[in-house]
Design a protein around this motif. Structure first.
Motif, PDB file in Angstrom:
ATOM      1  N   ARG A 108       0.876  -1.173   0.000  1.00 49.37           N
ATOM      2  CA  ARG A 108       0.000   0.000   0.000  1.00 49.37           C
ATOM      3  C   ARG A 108       0.911   1.221   0.000  1.00 49.37           C
ATOM      4  O   ARG A 108       1.762   1.375   0.887  1.00 49.37           O
ATOM      5  CB  ARG A 108      -0.930   0.002   1.208  1.00 49.37           C
ATOM      6  CG  ARG A 108      -1.878  -1.181   1.191  1.00 49.37           C
ATOM      7  CD  ARG A 108      -2.994  -1.081   2.189  1.00 49.37           C
ATOM      8  NE  ARG A 108      -3.493  -2.419   2.500  1.00 49.37           N
ATOM      9  CZ  ARG A 108      -4.583  -2.676   3.207  1.00 49.37           C
ATOM     10  NH1 ARG A 108      -5.312  -1.675   3.676  1.00 49.37           N
ATOM     11  NH2 ARG A 108      -4.954  -3.923   3.445  1.00 49.37           N
ATOM     12  N   LEU A 170      -5.676   2.108   5.313  1.00 47.96           N
ATOM     13  CA  LEU A 170      -4.689   1.209   5.920  1.00 47.96           C
ATOM     14  C   LEU A 170      -5.323   0.129   6.789  1.00 47.96           C
ATOM     15  O   LEU A 170      -4.627  -0.545   7.554  1.00 47.96           O
ATOM     16  CB  LEU A 170      -3.707   2.040   6.752  1.00 47.96           C
ATOM     17  CG  LEU A 170      -2.924   3.085   5.946  1.00 47.96           C
ATOM     18  CD1 LEU A 170      -2.117   3.977   6.867  1.00 47.96           C
ATOM     19  CD2 LEU A 170      -2.031   2.409   4.921  1.00 47.96           C
ATOM     20  N   LEU A 173      -4.440  -4.634   7.158  1.00 48.28           N
ATOM     21  CA  LEU A 173      -3.153  -5.008   6.576  1.00 48.28           C
ATOM     22  C   LEU A 173      -2.911  -6.499   6.790  1.00 48.28           C
ATOM     23  O   LEU A 173      -3.139  -7.035   7.874  1.00 48.28           O
ATOM     24  CB  LEU A 173      -2.023  -4.205   7.227  1.00 48.28           C
ATOM     25  CG  LEU A 173      -1.935  -2.719   6.881  1.00 48.28           C
ATOM     26  CD1 LEU A 173      -0.834  -2.060   7.702  1.00 48.28           C
ATOM     27  CD2 LEU A 173      -1.679  -2.521   5.397  1.00 48.28           C
ATOM     28  N   ARG A 174      -2.422  -7.128   5.744  1.00 50.10           N
ATOM     29  CA  ARG A 174      -2.200  -8.574   5.812  1.00 50.10           C
ATOM     30  C   ARG A 174      -0.745  -8.873   6.164  1.00 50.10           C
ATOM     31  O   ARG A 174       0.152  -8.072   5.879  1.00 50.10           O
ATOM     32  CB  ARG A 174      -2.560  -9.212   4.478  1.00 50.10           C
ATOM     33  CG  ARG A 174      -4.017  -9.039   4.092  1.00 50.10           C
ATOM     34  CD  ARG A 174      -4.311  -9.639   2.729  1.00 50.10           C
ATOM     35  NE  ARG A 174      -3.648  -8.908   1.655  1.00 50.10           N
ATOM     36  CZ  ARG A 174      -4.142  -7.821   1.077  1.00 50.10           C
ATOM     37  NH1 ARG A 174      -5.283  -7.303   1.501  1.00 50.10           N
ATOM     38  NH2 ARG A 174      -3.501  -7.237   0.092  1.00 50.10           N
ATOM     39  N   GLU A 177       2.538  -7.732   4.077  1.00 46.68           N
ATOM     40  CA  GLU A 177       2.254  -6.538   3.292  1.00 46.68           C
ATOM     41  C   GLU A 177       3.070  -5.370   3.841  1.00 46.68           C
ATOM     42  O   GLU A 177       3.243  -5.220   5.048  1.00 46.68           O
ATOM     43  CB  GLU A 177       0.762  -6.207   3.369  1.00 46.68           C
ATOM     44  CG  GLU A 177       0.320  -5.093   2.435  1.00 46.68           C
ATOM     45  CD  GLU A 177      -1.199  -4.973   2.380  1.00 46.68           C
ATOM     46  OE1 GLU A 177      -1.683  -4.164   1.566  1.00 46.68           O
ATOM     47  OE2 GLU A 177      -1.896  -5.669   3.149  1.00 46.68           O
ATOM     48  N   VAL A 179       3.779  -1.063   3.778  1.00 43.21           N
ATOM     49  CA  VAL A 179       3.241   0.264   3.497  1.00 43.21           C
ATOM     50  C   VAL A 179       4.423   1.195   3.238  1.00 43.21           C
ATOM     51  O   VAL A 179       5.343   1.295   4.051  1.00 43.21           O
ATOM     52  CB  VAL A 179       2.407   0.791   4.672  1.00 43.21           C
ATOM     53  CG1 VAL A 179       1.938   2.227   4.406  1.00 43.21           C
ATOM     54  CG2 VAL A 179       1.215  -0.120   4.934  1.00 43.21           C
ATOM     55  N   VAL A 195       0.217   2.042  11.444  1.00 38.95           N
ATOM     56  CA  VAL A 195       0.915   0.906  10.841  1.00 38.95           C
ATOM     57  C   VAL A 195       2.026   0.418  11.780  1.00 38.95           C
ATOM     58  O   VAL A 195       2.816   1.229  12.265  1.00 38.95           O
ATOM     59  CB  VAL A 195       1.525   1.296   9.482  1.00 38.95           C
ATOM     60  CG1 VAL A 195       2.246   0.107   8.854  1.00 38.95           C
ATOM     61  CG2 VAL A 195       0.435   1.812   8.545  1.00 38.95           C
ATOM     62  N   ALA A 199       6.132  -3.020   9.354  1.00 36.33           N
ATOM     63  CA  ALA A 199       5.459  -3.046   8.052  1.00 36.33           C
ATOM     64  C   ALA A 199       5.523  -1.713   7.333  1.00 36.33           C
ATOM     65  O   ALA A 199       4.966  -1.584   6.244  1.00 36.33           O
ATOM     66  CB  ALA A 199       3.997  -3.452   8.231  1.00 36.33           C
TER      67      ALA A 199
END
Length: 304
Positions: A108, A170, A173-174, A177, A179, A195, A199
């Motif tokens: 992302r 946001l 989030l997996r 993943e 950002v 976040v 990540a």
């Protein structure tokens, strides 16, 4: 010291209100050093001006940058907008990359205003599912929107005039993943609150505020020369090295560009830069000597 490269402005374009892009080439059209998404170059603009700009496109013989005119800036953007036209000569150093695109299961991307510049080439190179959340004060001030629409599926692009809805962008989030975020400090602060640090990858254009009131003097040992220097409470490591006649490459002096990164051989660093990730700072292998210091009561050994 990195090689200085003589370049000319091969093309200048108005990308949005207050934003121009420059395509830079060697005068003879020869190849330029390779780079990967997230890289930036230093431009030496004359009269002591040296500024860092993200590479946002180009090919083997051209670099593209984009510059926002900042009325309250320190002179770099005014020089680019006012002085650099097609055919103008400019010198550059680099590229360097402290914001690389790392492998991930998905991405992302969050961009605010001119923060789109390092992210733009990432969209072209990402080999996993991604989505872009790009905001600006007004659509007419957001650069490269037509290019984005022409090159990428519409369902991956979320362009917003005004503040981005970051909690929605946001959410969920997996694992695996990443950002990537670049833009004004309030945007990055908001992203950091949403976040997990592991990540998140950020690039800042301005320094993070640091309280220096309790700073103390400390010693640095220079492993290559065998010298030991005292860094006063009110001086940086960089300034102390310069006072001692030791040549260190530097540029921003604010901990945002990564030019003065120096290997640390021993000691614990009080990291104050905006370049290294949390994980890189924890490894304690390098420091930005323009802003970072030894922890209180500590001593550092540098590879100098």
């Amino acid at each position: 010291m990195s090689e200085l490269i003589d370049l000319v402005v091969a093309e200048r374009r108005q990308e949005a209100v207050g934003v121009v892009s420059l395509l830079l080439r060697r005068p003879d059209g020869g190849p330029l050093p390779g780079w990967e998404p997230g890289a930036h170059v230093d431009l030496l603009l004359g009269d002591g001006l040296e500024r860092q700009y993200s590479l946002c496109g180009g090919d083997a013989s051209a670099w593209r940058i984009a510059v926002l005119r900042e009325e309250a800036g320190r002179g770099g953007s005014a020089h680019v907008h006012g002085e650099l036209t097609e055919g103008s000569a400019v010198r550059a150093r680099g590229p360097r990359n402290h914001f690389p695109l790392e492998p991930a299961s998905a991405y992302r991307f969050v961009a605010g205003g001119i923060g789109i510049t390092p992210i733009l080439p990432m969209l072209h190179e990402a080999d996993a599912p991604w989505s872009l959340y790009y905001g600006g004060r007004a659509l007419r001030s957001m650069a490269f929107t037509a290019e984005l629409a022409a090159r990428h599926p519409a369902d991956r692009l979320h362009l917003q005039e005004g503040l981005l809805d970051l909690p929605a962008a946001l959410a969920d989030l997996r694992p695996g993943e990443l950002v990537y975020a670049c833009g004004p400090e309030p945007l990055l602060t908001a992203v950091e609150a949403l976040v997990p640090p592991g990540a998140l990858r950020t690039e800042r254009f301005t320094a993070v505020a640091t309280d220096t009131a309790a700073d103390e003097a400390f010693e640095i040992e220079l492993a290559l020369s065998g010298r030991t220097l005292t860094v006063p409470a009110d001086r940086s490591v960089l300034a102390t090295l310069q006072d001692a006649g030791i040549d260190v490459l530097y540029s921003c002096t604010e901990g945002t560009c990564g030019t003065c990164e120096t290997d640390v051989l021993a000691g614990e660093v009080d990291h104050r830069d905006s370049v290294l990730t949390t994980q890189e700072q924890a490894r304690n292998e390098t420091m930005m000597v323009c802003v970072s210091r030894a922890v209180k009561g500590g001593r550092l050994t540098l590879d100098l």
